[in-house]
Design a protein around this motif. Sequence first.
Motif, PDB file in Angstrom:
ATOM      1  N   UNK A  44       0.994  -1.146  -0.194  1.00 33.23           N
ATOM      2  CA  UNK A  44       0.023   0.104   0.037  1.00 33.23           C
ATOM      3  C   UNK A  44       0.810   1.262  -0.146  1.00 33.23           C
ATOM      4  N   UNK A  45       0.396   2.388  -0.568  1.00 32.15           N
ATOM      5  CA  UNK A  45       1.153   3.419  -0.621  1.00 32.15           C
ATOM      6  C   UNK A  45       0.240   4.629  -0.748  1.00 32.15           C
ATOM      7  N   UNK A  46       0.962   5.880  -1.136  1.00 33.12           N
ATOM      8  CA  UNK A  46       0.049   7.175  -1.279  1.00 33.12           C
ATOM      9  C   UNK A  46       0.575   7.857  -2.349  1.00 33.12           C
ATOM     10  N   UNK A  47      -0.199   8.238  -3.376  1.00 37.38           N
ATOM     11  CA  UNK A  47       0.189   8.546  -4.820  1.00 37.38           C
ATOM     12  C   UNK A  47       0.050  10.307  -4.672  1.00 37.38           C
ATOM     13  N   UNK A  48       1.177  10.867  -4.814  1.00 34.71           N
ATOM     14  CA  UNK A  48       1.191  12.267  -4.841  1.00 34.71           C
ATOM     15  C   UNK A  48       1.569  12.871  -6.004  1.00 34.71           C
ATOM     16  N   UNK A  49       0.531  13.297  -6.936  1.00 30.26           N
ATOM     17  CA  UNK A  49       0.803  13.776  -8.123  1.00 30.26           C
ATOM     18  C   UNK A  49       1.615  15.334  -8.183  1.00 30.26           C
TER      19      UNK A  49
END
Length: 212
Positions: A44-49
């Motif tokens: 799992x992670x966090x997508x930071x565009x």
Amino acid sequence: MKAFLITTIAILAACSLSAQDYYDYDEVDALESSLENSFLKIGVGYWLPNGELSQFIDNSPLFELAYVVPDLKRNRSFELGIQLAVPQQIEFFLITDGIEQFEIEATSIINGYIKFNKYIYQKSNDKLGLGIALGIASIFVDPLETAGTQALNYDSINSVLIAPGLSWDHTFNDSSMVQFSMDVQYTPFKMERAVTRDLNSFSIVPKIAYRF
């Protein structure tokens, strides 16, 4: 003399074939060992565009499933994975049919990739690795209104995916593993018939993954 030359050539040829056979067997054994030690990891992670895409989509959770084939002999691994992000819309995309404009939303983001990892530091049960992934990124979209269906005659916006990254692995005594990693994803999205066509993005993706 002629017989001596023929005998010498025959011996050298036999030695060469023998060495080749040994090399081939060695490579086959290494491949079999890699496949035997291959594993699945869930992350799992966090997508930071960042960039143009960040004007429309906010930071979003990300899920990852990957099949990893280690090459212990050369301190490296190969990875085949898929990622799913659930986007949080900031502003709707706008497309036009030449007369009217229609609002479009992103419903999901799916990335498929092949990754090469090289371990640059290893001590006891810990590894530090550098990696590079190549693949395809897709943003799946839908019109907010039925009237926009004809203007939006495609289901997804697709782009090449290039993602260098850094990872740290810790292996436990039961052979399970936890991995902390940070990737930077480059995705030059272009949206057809959109008011804002270029959606280039350098996304930062911190992740944690686990191997059972």
